[in-house]
Design a protein around this motif. Sequence first.
Motif, PDB file in Angstrom:
ATOM      1  N   PHE A  11       0.829  -1.214   0.000  1.00 15.52           N
ATOM      2  CA  PHE A  11       0.000   0.000   0.000  1.00 15.52           C
ATOM      3  C   PHE A  11       0.857   1.256   0.000  1.00 15.52           C
ATOM      4  CE2 PHE A  11      -3.828  -2.287   2.042  1.00 15.52           C
ATOM      5  CZ  PHE A  11      -4.408  -2.489   0.804  1.00 15.52           C
ATOM      6  N   ARG A  12       1.930   1.256   0.789  1.00 20.50           N
ATOM      7  CA  ARG A  12       2.828   2.428   0.810  1.00 20.50           C
ATOM      8  C   ARG A  12       3.480   2.646  -0.552  1.00 20.50           C
ATOM      9  NH1 ARG A  12       3.744   0.826   6.316  1.00 20.50           N
ATOM     10  NH2 ARG A  12       5.311  -0.697   5.675  1.00 20.50           N
ATOM     11  N   GLU A  13       3.921   1.559  -1.175  1.00 19.94           N
ATOM     12  CA  GLU A  13       4.546   1.666  -2.501  1.00 19.94           C
ATOM     13  C   GLU A  13       3.535   2.165  -3.530  1.00 19.94           C
ATOM     14  OE1 GLU A  13       6.028  -2.260  -3.205  1.00 19.94           O
ATOM     15  OE2 GLU A  13       7.706  -2.010  -1.799  1.00 19.94           O
ATOM     16  N   ASN A  14       2.315   1.643  -3.488  1.00 19.20           N
ATOM     17  CA  ASN A  14       1.279   2.084  -4.418  1.00 19.20           C
ATOM     18  C   ASN A  14       0.948   3.558  -4.219  1.00 19.20           C
ATOM     19  OD1 ASN A  14       1.145  -0.467  -5.496  1.00 19.20           O
ATOM     20  ND2 ASN A  14      -0.739  -1.037  -4.451  1.00 19.20           N
ATOM     21  N   ALA A  15       0.853   3.980  -2.974  1.00 24.60           N
ATOM     22  CA  ALA A  15       0.569   5.386  -2.683  1.00 24.60           C
ATOM     23  C   ALA A  15       1.672   6.280  -3.220  1.00 24.60           C
ATOM     24  CB  ALA A  15       0.391   5.589  -1.180  1.00 24.60           C
ATOM     25  N   ALA A  16       2.915   5.854  -3.078  1.00 23.93           N
ATOM     26  CA  ALA A  16       4.039   6.642  -3.591  1.00 23.93           C
ATOM     27  C   ALA A  16       3.976   6.734  -5.116  1.00 23.93           C
ATOM     28  CB  ALA A  16       5.369   6.023  -3.143  1.00 23.93           C
ATOM     29  N   MET A  17       3.647   5.623  -5.774  1.00 25.31           N
ATOM     30  CA  MET A  17       3.531   5.643  -7.240  1.00 25.31           C
ATOM     31  C   MET A  17       2.385   6.551  -7.678  1.00 25.31           C
ATOM     32  SD  MET A  17       4.351   1.819  -8.631  1.00 25.31           S
ATOM     33  CE  MET A  17       3.716   0.819  -7.283  1.00 25.31           C
ATOM     34  N   LEU A  18       1.262   6.504  -6.986  1.00 24.12           N
ATOM     35  CA  LEU A  18       0.127   7.361  -7.341  1.00 24.12           C
ATOM     36  C   LEU A  18       0.466   8.839  -7.146  1.00 24.12           C
ATOM     37  CD1 LEU A  18      -2.824   5.285  -5.875  1.00 24.12           C
ATOM     38  CD2 LEU A  18      -2.298   5.679  -8.296  1.00 24.12           C
ATOM     39  N   ARG A  19       1.197   9.167  -6.082  1.00 23.95           N
ATOM     40  CA  ARG A  19       1.622  10.560  -5.878  1.00 23.95           C
ATOM     41  C   ARG A  19       2.533  11.015  -7.014  1.00 23.95           C
ATOM     42  NH1 ARG A  19       1.734   9.000  -0.487  1.00 23.95           N
ATOM     43  NH2 ARG A  19       3.939   8.451  -0.618  1.00 23.95           N
ATOM     44  N   GLU A  20       3.436  10.132  -7.436  1.00 22.87           N
ATOM     45  CA  GLU A  20       4.342  10.463  -8.538  1.00 22.87           C
ATOM     46  C   GLU A  20       3.562  10.691  -9.835  1.00 22.87           C
ATOM     47  OE1 GLU A  20       8.063   8.494 -10.997  1.00 22.87           O
ATOM     48  OE2 GLU A  20       7.530   7.679  -9.036  1.00 22.87           O
ATOM     49  N   ILE A  21       2.587   9.840 -10.111  1.00 26.62           N
ATOM     50  CA  ILE A  21       1.749   9.998 -11.307  1.00 26.62           C
ATOM     51  C   ILE A  21       0.967  11.301 -11.229  1.00 26.62           C
ATOM     52  CG2 ILE A  21      -0.272   9.064 -12.509  1.00 26.62           C
ATOM     53  CD1 ILE A  21       0.821   6.251 -11.723  1.00 26.62           C
ATOM     54  N   GLU A  22       0.412  11.594 -10.061  1.00 19.93           N
ATOM     55  CA  GLU A  22      -0.345  12.831  -9.884  1.00 19.93           C
ATOM     56  C   GLU A  22       0.543  14.052 -10.099  1.00 19.93           C
ATOM     57  OE1 GLU A  22      -3.350  14.859  -6.640  1.00 19.93           O
ATOM     58  OE2 GLU A  22      -1.769  13.533  -5.914  1.00 19.93           O
ATOM     59  N   ASN A  23       1.754  14.019  -9.561  1.00 22.63           N
ATOM     60  CA  ASN A  23       2.676  15.141  -9.733  1.00 22.63           C
ATOM     61  C   ASN A  23       3.055  15.336 -11.198  1.00 22.63           C
ATOM     62  OD1 ASN A  23       2.674  15.685  -7.002  1.00 22.63           O
ATOM     63  ND2 ASN A  23       4.495  14.463  -6.584  1.00 22.63           N
ATOM     64  N   ALA A  25       1.214  14.428 -13.804  1.00 23.34           N
ATOM     65  CA  ALA A  25       0.027  14.921 -14.505  1.00 23.34           C
ATOM     66  C   ALA A  25      -0.163  16.413 -14.234  1.00 23.34           C
ATOM     67  CB  ALA A  25      -1.209  14.144 -14.073  1.00 23.34           C
ATOM     68  N   ASP A  26       0.030  16.825 -12.981  1.00 22.26           N
ATOM     69  CA  ASP A  26      -0.083  18.247 -12.639  1.00 22.26           C
ATOM     70  C   ASP A  26       0.965  19.072 -13.380  1.00 22.26           C
ATOM     71  OD1 ASP A  26      -2.188  17.721 -10.964  1.00 22.26           O
ATOM     72  OD2 ASP A  26      -0.994  17.820  -9.121  1.00 22.26           O
ATOM     73  N   PHE A  28       2.382  18.304 -16.245  1.00 26.66           N
ATOM     74  CA  PHE A  28       2.122  18.282 -17.685  1.00 26.66           C
ATOM     75  C   PHE A  28       0.898  19.109 -18.052  1.00 26.66           C
ATOM     76  CE2 PHE A  28       0.342  16.429 -21.561  1.00 26.66           C
ATOM     77  CZ  PHE A  28       1.446  16.501 -22.401  1.00 26.66           C
ATOM     78  N   PHE A  29      -0.210  18.872 -17.355  1.00 24.15           N
ATOM     79  CA  PHE A  29      -1.465  19.537 -17.688  1.00 24.15           C
ATOM     80  C   PHE A  29      -1.670  20.839 -16.939  1.00 24.15           C
ATOM     81  CE2 PHE A  29      -2.486  15.002 -18.408  1.00 24.15           C
ATOM     82  CZ  PHE A  29      -2.854  15.070 -19.735  1.00 24.15           C
ATOM     83  N   GLY A  30      -1.021  20.972 -15.805  1.00 21.29           N
ATOM     84  CA  GLY A  30      -1.307  22.079 -14.910  1.00 21.29           C
ATOM     85  C   GLY A  30      -2.439  21.641 -14.001  1.00 21.29           C
ATOM     86  N   LYS A  31      -2.286  21.859 -12.724  1.00 22.98           N
ATOM     87  CA  LYS A  31      -3.279  21.337 -11.777  1.00 22.98           C
ATOM     88  C   LYS A  31      -4.658  21.921 -12.033  1.00 22.98           C
ATOM     89  CE  LYS A  31      -3.699  20.112  -6.984  1.00 22.98           C
ATOM     90  NZ  LYS A  31      -2.952  19.883  -5.781  1.00 22.98           N
ATOM     91  N   LYS A  32      -4.735  23.224 -12.238  1.00 22.61           N
ATOM     92  CA  LYS A  32      -6.031  23.853 -12.457  1.00 22.61           C
ATOM     93  C   LYS A  32      -6.644  23.375 -13.776  1.00 22.61           C
ATOM     94  CE  LYS A  32      -8.391  28.272 -12.564  1.00 22.61           C
ATOM     95  NZ  LYS A  32      -8.279  29.713 -12.473  1.00 22.61           N
TER      96      LYS A  32
END
Length: 56
Positions: A11-23, A25-26, A28-32
């Motif tokens: 779960f910790r590893e998955n959460a870290a990967m999801l945070r990296e993907i989110e960062n 995406a933000d 690349f696209f811009g958070k807003k």
Amino acid sequence: MQIVDRIRETFRENAAMLREIENKADAFFGKKNLQTSLMQSITMLTTRWVKMPVTP
């Protein structure tokens, strides 16, 4: 107990990967822009669904 520890670590590893993907995406696209785009897509899909005629 080892199984529980392995699940927690996964779960910790998955959460870290999801945070990296989110960062990425933000960055690349811009958070807003990403949030606005998602909201527009959701709105468009729901309005299309509501406007669809109902056939008996």
